[in-house]
Design an enzyme around this catalytic site. Sequence first.
Site, PDB file in Angstrom:
ATOM      1  N   HIS A  74     -51.700  15.628 -19.930  1.00 43.05           N
ATOM      2  CA  HIS A  74     -50.838  16.782 -20.162  1.00 43.05           C
ATOM      3  C   HIS A  74     -51.260  17.569 -21.397  1.00 43.05           C
ATOM      4  CE1 HIS A  74     -47.386  15.117 -17.489  1.00 43.05           C
ATOM      5  NE2 HIS A  74     -48.157  15.964 -16.844  1.00 43.05           N
ATOM      6  N   CYS A 124     -61.839  17.039  -0.797  1.00 41.85           N
ATOM      7  CA  CYS A 124     -61.144  17.035  -2.082  1.00 41.85           C
ATOM      8  C   CYS A 124     -61.837  16.015  -2.992  1.00 41.85           C
ATOM      9  CB  CYS A 124     -59.663  16.704  -1.911  1.00 41.85           C
ATOM     10  SG  CYS A 124     -59.319  15.091  -1.187  1.00 41.85           S
ATOM     11  N   ARG A 152     -49.613  14.027   1.302  1.00 38.40           N
ATOM     12  CA  ARG A 152     -50.153  12.691   1.559  1.00 38.40           C
ATOM     13  C   ARG A 152     -49.046  11.666   1.354  1.00 38.40           C
ATOM     14  NH1 ARG A 152     -55.012  10.459  -2.105  1.00 38.40           N
ATOM     15  NH2 ARG A 152     -53.315  10.158  -3.599  1.00 38.40           N
ATOM     16  N   ASP A 188     -62.751   7.898  -3.787  1.00 40.28           N
ATOM     17  CA  ASP A 188     -62.805   6.540  -3.257  1.00 40.28           C
ATOM     18  C   ASP A 188     -64.022   6.340  -2.367  1.00 40.28           C
ATOM     19  OD1 ASP A 188     -60.700   5.143  -4.411  1.00 40.28           O
ATOM     20  OD2 ASP A 188     -59.235   5.939  -3.003  1.00 40.28           O
ATOM     21  N   GLU A 233     -61.999   8.039   3.448  1.00 42.63           N
ATOM     22  CA  GLU A 233     -62.322   7.519   2.121  1.00 42.63           C
ATOM     23  C   GLU A 233     -62.807   6.077   2.160  1.00 42.63           C
ATOM     24  OE1 GLU A 233     -58.767   7.839  -0.272  1.00 42.63           O
ATOM     25  OE2 GLU A 233     -57.505   7.533   1.479  1.00 42.63           O
TER      26      GLU A 233
END
Length: 702
Positions: free
Chosen positions: A203, A516, A346, A469, A445
Amino acid sequence: MNSTDNMPPAALMIVGEVASSGLARGRALLCDCARKQTAVPLRQVSEAEAQGEAERFDAAVVATERKLLEVQESVRRTLGKDEAEIFEAQILLLRDVQLRDAVRALCLDDRMNVEAAVEEAIRQLMELFGRLEDPYFRERAVDLYDVGRRLLDHLADDGQPDLPVLHEGCVIVTSEILASVVAQLEGQGVRGLIVEKGGLTAHATILARSLGIPTLVQVPDATGKIRAGDLVIVDALAGRAFINPQAEILRRYDQLDANLQVHQGVLKGLIGLPTVTRDGIEIRLCANVGQTADAVAAANVKADGVGLYRTEFVFLVQDHFPSEDEQYQFYRNTADQLQPAQTVIRVLDVGSDKPLSYFPLPREDNPAMGFRGIRLLLAHPTLLQTQLRAILRLSATHPVAILLPMIDGIDDLRAAKAAIDSAKEELVAAGQSFNHRIPIGAMIETPSAAILVGHLADEVDFLSVGTNDLVQFLLAADRIRGALASTYDPLHAAVIQVLANLATVARSKGTPISLCGEIASDPSYTNLLIGLGFRSFSVSPGRLLDIKHTIRSTDVQQAEKLAEQVLSVHSTRDIRALVQDDWNRRRPVSSPEFDTPTSTTSAPLPSVAHNAARQRFESQVGESGTAYLSYLIEGARVILNRTFVPDELRGHGIAAELVRVALNEARQRHRKIDPRCSYVAGFIERHPEFADLVDRQEDALN
């Protein structure tokens, strides 16, 4: 420079990871911006005192939340609503029943004073977050630390400010920095940040990007190499910083600064423009999000939708399984931001590598490959059904899709689809509306999913390639922990071949496929990925305009030619050199190249040898590997086509020495040079004494 330090400032270059891109110049200000607690007292308290310690904690929670709400409101006024949402995560963590129960148990049961109890409870929770596989969620441990520090500050009644007195135009150099500290930098004249730790999705990093502060993270020993008052250039484009640079370096960065300002204006002008290549091929460009603030950021740059909504954060910030209604509201808040564009949600991807405090699971020796994702959800159908009903209900009013993680074959895919059908039946029975044709997708993945992609494509509406992954599973390389992290490389020849096959098979089946993961958000990979056949990407919101600019500068035929070249070689190092050279030619703004070492303490340049058998000039550099300049012979021409230097050795003049030796030998042999490598071309431009080698017409090679 410290007043007691009479040594002259030494010119030096250090490297790190770009967290917030840009260019900055200023005097170094060293500080402990994470302000480590080094003297938290530990003492045993009596039974009578224990309740008082617990009450002190309750009061500290109330006071800390009030302060956080003040910070949030201040950020809302100065930066905007989406940046203020960052502090919602800290407020939720502060309200976490697990944290409160842990502190109260340490006080009441273990008779521990409240300061030590808070420190211990925060430490335990940070360890839990630190074990998470996904870096986005692993970096939430920094938020926990920030919350713990605020609690301890209140308990100690510490009036010490978070930052020292700032001076206009400074560059902060620190071991670690927190979101609450970065939030105070608005209007303070801080030009750059150099941080020894930190991550790309922390953050504090997100806020630094919002403030437009160029930031480098993962800069080893920065606080030891930089002294207070040193003049620092933060090159958050190339991932390096110069300390006390020479006049020539300053001049080159003056020009880069001017170029960069022009480019930033170009990027802002892309908002709302279509994402198409130069030859008119449409590319879908969506955003990865984990919470509402990410979706707001994606909407601000007009993303084509949400390509990956990670729902884990909805669960990680709770002390219980969120109900169907709670999940529905979370998902709706996020989908509202991008409507009418689609949001791909997801389903929960947790397990032993992403533990939930309220969902104990047996320990696994290799959790990343264990009981997680769809495997875990199918074993806990109530958990899966609740989430599916929430998503389906949202589909009645919002364009959403369901994405299934960690699919490894047809059986678990069909089982997951059966669960979706069951959830639909439950909603029909309850009289709830939903989209009966909601799109269903599978993540690719695992190696088994990659092998079976043709069969999986027949069963779903779309596919999404989770490269993070997939790469580590294909290469048996842990991308996070241990020595094997160095073997994790998205440009490994096996990875490239698998990606090419996925795009080809999906296209032959007519099944949309999106990519992605970290490589999708890196513009240096974009040309290759388009050349391999991908026409849809989901990237982090902060990189979306950079990727759009790269796409709009790409010609598909040229991209396909690059992909063909990459697929024809089998060395990861050679692939990386090809991709890097392509990016060097195409990048919109380039950091300056330097032909000489930038550190006065650098070792002498290693010798260069001509390896005629392998057709390249080589330099062996200790244990870091071989740097080289390779060439091809075509008729009467010698094509200098590829320069490679290990990342950790760049900026020390090695590439320049390779080119210098190669050009000198070409001159001795009276050869004509084709400087196809962008670095060689740039070197000749900077050293016109070699220009005659390019223009002269010589006889055929001996």
